[in-house]
Scaffold this motif. Sequence first.
Motif, PDB file in Angstrom:
ATOM      1  N   ASN B 162     -14.256 -20.688  17.235  1.00 18.42           N
ATOM      2  CA  ASN B 162     -13.525 -18.692  16.894  1.00 18.42           C
ATOM      3  C   ASN B 162     -12.259 -18.558  16.589  1.00 18.42           C
ATOM      4  O   ASN B 162     -11.402 -19.090  16.956  1.00 18.42           O
ATOM      5  CB  ASN B 162     -14.296 -17.901  18.737  1.00 18.42           C
ATOM      6  N   CYS B 163     -12.537 -17.082  16.112  1.00 15.47           N
ATOM      7  CA  CYS B 163     -11.067 -17.594  15.127  1.00 15.47           C
ATOM      8  C   CYS B 163      -9.732 -17.177  16.183  1.00 15.47           C
ATOM      9  O   CYS B 163      -9.948 -15.731  16.930  1.00 15.47           O
ATOM     10  CB  CYS B 163     -11.591 -16.204  13.979  1.00 15.47           C
ATOM     11  N   GLY B 164      -9.107 -17.512  15.599  1.00 15.15           N
ATOM     12  CA  GLY B 164      -7.739 -17.045  17.210  1.00 15.15           C
ATOM     13  C   GLY B 164      -6.835 -16.282  15.867  1.00 15.15           C
ATOM     14  O   GLY B 164      -6.164 -15.926  16.201  1.00 15.15           O
ATOM     15  N   VAL B 165      -7.561 -15.981  14.715  1.00 15.47           N
ATOM     16  CA  VAL B 165      -6.128 -15.239  13.720  1.00 15.47           C
ATOM     17  C   VAL B 165      -7.493 -14.155  12.481  1.00 15.47           C
ATOM     18  O   VAL B 165      -8.443 -14.823  12.792  1.00 15.47           O
ATOM     19  CB  VAL B 165      -5.028 -15.489  12.927  1.00 15.47           C
ATOM     20  N   ALA B 166      -6.844 -13.094  12.905  1.00 19.84           N
ATOM     21  CA  ALA B 166      -7.619 -12.285  11.718  1.00 19.84           C
ATOM     22  C   ALA B 166      -6.478 -12.102   9.902  1.00 19.84           C
ATOM     23  O   ALA B 166      -5.594 -12.166  10.367  1.00 19.84           O
ATOM     24  CB  ALA B 166      -8.244 -10.831  11.773  1.00 19.84           C
ATOM     25  N   GLY B 167      -7.817 -12.874   9.183  1.00 23.15           N
ATOM     26  CA  GLY B 167      -7.284 -13.257   7.440  1.00 23.15           C
ATOM     27  C   GLY B 167      -6.925 -11.828   7.117  1.00 23.15           C
ATOM     28  O   GLY B 167      -7.117 -10.766   7.326  1.00 23.15           O
ATOM     29  N   SER B 174     -16.667  -5.307  10.544  1.00 25.81           N
ATOM     30  CA  SER B 174     -17.273  -4.254  10.423  1.00 25.81           C
ATOM     31  C   SER B 174     -18.276  -4.735  10.025  1.00 25.81           C
ATOM     32  O   SER B 174     -19.772  -3.794   9.856  1.00 25.81           O
ATOM     33  CB  SER B 174     -16.538  -3.796   8.809  1.00 25.81           C
ATOM     34  N   MET B 175     -18.644  -6.046   9.394  1.00 27.26           N
ATOM     35  CA  MET B 175     -20.143  -6.568   9.342  1.00 27.26           C
ATOM     36  C   MET B 175     -20.722  -6.806  10.831  1.00 27.26           C
ATOM     37  O   MET B 175     -22.525  -7.597  10.706  1.00 27.26           O
ATOM     38  CB  MET B 175     -20.119  -7.829   8.255  1.00 27.26           C
ATOM     39  N   GLY B 176     -20.280  -6.832  11.825  1.00 28.52           N
ATOM     40  CA  GLY B 176     -20.973  -7.600  12.914  1.00 28.52           C
ATOM     41  C   GLY B 176     -21.257  -9.145  12.722  1.00 28.52           C
ATOM     42  O   GLY B 176     -22.139  -9.058  13.299  1.00 28.52           O
ATOM     43  N   SER B 177     -20.119  -9.629  11.887  1.00 29.56           N
ATOM     44  CA  SER B 177     -20.681 -11.254  12.471  1.00 29.56           C
ATOM     45  C   SER B 177     -19.307 -11.263  13.168  1.00 29.56           C
ATOM     46  O   SER B 177     -19.775 -13.832  12.320  1.00 29.56           O
ATOM     47  CB  SER B 177     -20.949 -11.300  10.654  1.00 29.56           C
ATOM     48  N   GLY B 178     -19.128 -11.386  13.569  1.00 30.83           N
ATOM     49  CA  GLY B 178     -17.484 -12.323  14.276  1.00 30.83           C
ATOM     50  C   GLY B 178     -16.892 -11.380  14.576  1.00 30.83           C
ATOM     51  O   GLY B 178     -16.977 -10.257  15.042  1.00 30.83           O
ATOM     52  N   PRO B 179     -15.285 -12.041  15.435  1.00 28.91           N
ATOM     53  CA  PRO B 179     -15.486 -12.986  15.135  1.00 28.91           C
ATOM     54  C   PRO B 179     -15.491 -14.398  16.095  1.00 28.91           C
ATOM     55  O   PRO B 179     -15.419 -15.435  15.983  1.00 28.91           O
ATOM     56  CB  PRO B 179     -13.775 -13.167  15.464  1.00 28.91           C
ATOM     57  N   ARG B 180     -16.543 -14.012  16.671  1.00 27.22           N
ATOM     58  CA  ARG B 180     -17.292 -14.606  17.282  1.00 27.22           C
ATOM     59  C   ARG B 180     -18.264 -15.554  17.405  1.00 27.22           C
ATOM     60  O   ARG B 180     -18.835 -14.686  16.587  1.00 27.22           O
ATOM     61  CB  ARG B 180     -17.352 -13.975  19.067  1.00 27.22           C
ATOM     62  N   ALA B 181     -18.149 -16.784  17.412  1.00 24.98           N
ATOM     63  CA  ALA B 181     -19.984 -16.946  16.987  1.00 24.98           C
ATOM     64  C   ALA B 181     -20.680 -16.977  18.533  1.00 24.98           C
ATOM     65  O   ALA B 181     -20.429 -17.732  19.476  1.00 24.98           O
ATOM     66  CB  ALA B 181     -19.222 -18.508  17.504  1.00 24.98           C
ATOM     67  N   ASP B 182     -21.709 -16.698  18.171  1.00 23.91           N
ATOM     68  CA  ASP B 182     -22.603 -15.812  19.386  1.00 23.91           C
ATOM     69  C   ASP B 182     -24.000 -16.880  19.578  1.00 23.91           C
ATOM     70  O   ASP B 182     -25.031 -16.868  20.043  1.00 23.91           O
ATOM     71  CB  ASP B 182     -23.280 -14.956  19.777  1.00 23.91           C
ATOM     72  N   ALA B 183     -24.395 -18.237  18.099  1.00 25.12           N
ATOM     73  CA  ALA B 183     -25.805 -18.317  18.246  1.00 25.12           C
ATOM     74  C   ALA B 183     -25.719 -19.452  16.790  1.00 25.12           C
ATOM     75  O   ALA B 183     -24.436 -19.153  15.557  1.00 25.12           O
ATOM     76  CB  ALA B 183     -26.643 -17.322  17.812  1.00 25.12           C
ATOM     77  N   VAL B 233     -10.652 -13.683  20.989  1.00 27.38           N
ATOM     78  CA  VAL B 233     -11.180 -13.391  19.505  1.00 27.38           C
ATOM     79  C   VAL B 233     -10.661 -11.772  20.402  1.00 27.38           C
ATOM     80  O   VAL B 233     -11.486 -11.187  19.004  1.00 27.38           O
ATOM     81  CB  VAL B 233     -12.058 -13.868  20.374  1.00 27.38           C
ATOM     82  N   SER B 234     -10.159 -11.389  21.187  1.00 32.49           N
ATOM     83  CA  SER B 234     -10.735  -9.560  21.596  1.00 32.49           C
ATOM     84  C   SER B 234      -9.345  -9.705  20.649  1.00 32.49           C
ATOM     85  O   SER B 234      -9.039  -8.658  19.800  1.00 32.49           O
ATOM     86  CB  SER B 234     -10.244  -9.455  22.419  1.00 32.49           C
ATOM     87  N   HIS B 235      -8.164  -9.653  20.635  1.00 33.15           N
ATOM     88  CA  HIS B 235      -7.126 -10.381  19.654  1.00 33.15           C
ATOM     89  C   HIS B 235      -7.309 -10.023  18.124  1.00 33.15           C
ATOM     90  O   HIS B 235      -7.230  -9.340  17.364  1.00 33.15           O
ATOM     91  CB  HIS B 235      -5.755 -11.025  20.011  1.00 33.15           C
ATOM     92  N   THR B 236      -7.883 -11.509  17.675  1.00 33.41           N
ATOM     93  CA  THR B 236      -8.526 -11.356  16.312  1.00 33.41           C
ATOM     94  C   THR B 236      -9.378 -10.130  15.610  1.00 33.41           C
ATOM     95  O   THR B 236      -9.219  -9.418  14.556  1.00 33.41           O
ATOM     96  CB  THR B 236      -9.622 -13.075  15.937  1.00 33.41           C
ATOM     97  N   ALA B 237     -10.217  -9.522  16.645  1.00 33.70           N
ATOM     98  CA  ALA B 237     -11.245  -9.099  16.525  1.00 33.70           C
ATOM     99  C   ALA B 237     -10.282  -7.316  16.270  1.00 33.70           C
ATOM    100  O   ALA B 237     -11.041  -6.512  14.845  1.00 33.70           O
ATOM    101  CB  ALA B 237     -12.503  -8.140  17.253  1.00 33.70           C
TER     102      ALA B 237
END
Lengths: 154, 386, 279
Positions: B162-167, B174-183, B233-237
């Motif tokens: 799971n991403c700890g930083v957003a690039g 926007s694309m509904g694909s992250g930053p949390r891995a759910d499957a 994850v929330s912080h990254t999002a």
Amino acid sequence: MNTIEASLRDHPLFADLEDAMLRQVARCARTRHFDAGQYLFREGGPADAFFLVRQGLVALEAHAPGGVAILFSTLGTGEIVGASWLVPPYRWMFDARASTATHVISVDAACLRSQFETDHDLGYALMTRFLPAFVKRLHATRLQMFDLYGGPTS
Amino acid sequence: MTSMPQPGMARCIEPAALQALIDLLAQEGYLIVGPTRQDDAIVYDRIAGLDDLPAGWTDVQAPGHYTLVRRDDDAFFGYAVGPHSWKRFLHPPVETLWRALRDGDSFTLAAPSAPAPRYALFGVRACDLRAIAIQDRVFRDGAHVDHAYADRRRSAFIIAVNCGVAGGNCFCVSMGSGPRADAGFDLALTELIDAAGHRFLLEVGSDAGAALLARIDNVEASMADVDSAKAVVSHTAAHMGRHMETRGLKELLQGQPQHPRWDDVAARCLACGNCTMVCPTCFCTTIEDHGSIDGSSAERVRTWDSCFTLDFSYIHGGSVRTSTRSRYRQWLTHKLAHWIDQFGVSGCVGCGRCIAWCPVGIDITEEVATLRVAVEAGNEAGHEHD
Amino acid sequence: MMPTMDGDAWRPSVYRVARVVREFEEVVTLTLRPEGGNRPAFMPGQFNMLYAFGVGEAAISICGEDEGQGGFVHTIRRVGAVSHALASVSEGDAVGLRGPFGKGWPLSEAERGDIVFVAGGLGLAPLRPAIEHVLQHRSHYRRVTLLFGTRNPHTMLFESDFGRWRRGAEVDAVVTVDQADAAWRGSVGAVPALVPRATFDPKETMAMVCGPEVMMRFAVASLRDAGVPAESIHVSMERNMKCAIGLCGRCQYGQDFICRDGPVMRYDRVASRFSIREI
């Protein structure tokens, strides 16, 4: 409806022309027959008529040195042969030869043009039928120019 | 010893246990690939352990820009995505499809000799998990199955992060694909660094993941750790570098093949194809047949290709898409619109790679936004004169 | 009908060249028979990927079925390295073949109505098995017209078939050429110009069009003009095909893969992109 009017009505160009106008055209029209090889008109001659093909095939040709005819278009049943009667100096630009036995309605150009001068409604109604036919023929001629089937090496 | 881990449960492990996990995967015969620092970029390559990871590095990304800088901690996963995606392993850049041998006046086909390695993909981001799922639809779930892909995919073990930083170019939200891995993973990590120490929250996504986790030191995650992982994850999002409005995007793009905006982007685009190479979902290939010089053998090789090349659309007589305008339009419209018709999902995962690695900094989110504004304002080609 | 080739559509099967017919200039027709076993069934309009050993592969439409001998017939024009190699084979040579692929002509939907085939140049090849199908099931169809445009009288594809097709007025086959010579007694001009001269009931007609894209655009315009509904017109599209199974992405035409969703496509479904450049 007399015979010539009925023949005109059968041709797609005049299928939906008002009855009164059809009668006006009929006054300038007569049916004719050309045997295979006979010429409907020759390049340089006076464009004093046009032809509605009822049955048959007409070849348009230009002639070149050596007596070789360049056959560039054929016109068949339901089509109109001749456009030069519409524009001065009213001279044929090509030869038109019957490829097969051909039945046509021949319409006297001077007769029709003089009716256009006095009856613009008739002129308009006929132009809206002539012009699409000629524009489509122009499009088809362009397509023919593209030489599409020769493949990239040609 | 605690109870057997189950899919869906959260555990907590120390970095040493993560090394143990890598060691176990190696013992199981997996070829382990993960993030490494090479040539001033973070790229995916073979790793033996935590020492190979780019600990303490992060990336600074912007359109046409990517640099690595030091972090003020030793986080193993404190960066976004680099130029590589996992497709280079699951859908390799060059792949021999078959070999053939002359056999008298005929020929016979043989399978490629080397069997595919079993990959452990270590450190897969949520956007890239989505990208893998998208390529599954292309290569595995359609009418024709690409068996080699399906084999590599079936045997792969996936450890997500799971991403700890957003690039700076990220827009997975926007694309509904992250930053949390759910499957789509066997195990998923969230890296936690705080007063309580450097550790990982670990979620189990499959029985294989659970079985492996049972063999390393782990404890049940505390509520505090679970909350911390959620906060990461929330912080990254909340700090996405970019945004793409996807509302009505398919219709917008499919309805505008003649829009003058394509000329604008074509004036900047070099048609280099970088965007397609770095894109984790771009799947297009060319097929080349090679014959040996003595005519005794031949092979068919599939290589990545790009819709930006002239050759891509070549039919006898010439290429269909000769202008850069039409090639960019093809790429963008395929990615964000036609893909939905073809595979039921957008082809974009919001990873931002195409933005970073575009040599002239063309930003897909900006192009879409500008086109939308222009279309909604009713701009058309040509000028009106008074 | 999907092929079964050891479960792997990437792998060609070996076929033998049974017959080579030189049509004209750079165009040859090959009869290919499978080495062992039977060829898979096909639908008129589908294509095969033909492989010249060590040279490469090309998508070639199926133009016939080798009457009872279990082979495929393909017509090939030499245009590139692969087609050159394929067009240069001799009887007995081995070539690779995988297929058939793609969607074919709507021959069952066309039953009980009129059919107008419009072909330009080598575009006649993928229509030929459709014409043969119609002749074999002639009572299922009403008036059948073939309008064929070709470059000149020396580039008459399948010339020997025309006599058979016309026999008993089963097919009203009209040929037009772009350039005529003194001996030519037929029509001269672009093939779309033949549409208004043909006899068919536009509302009960299925039109099937194949040829260069420009020709198809003009032909569709003529058919629409004659009153044929857009959903009754089918065109056969061409794009760069490498895999033929929807995996390589090269043959995309808007949202469609020509190899999978085509090559035969219903006109109303592609009308919005039919005239857009570089799609």
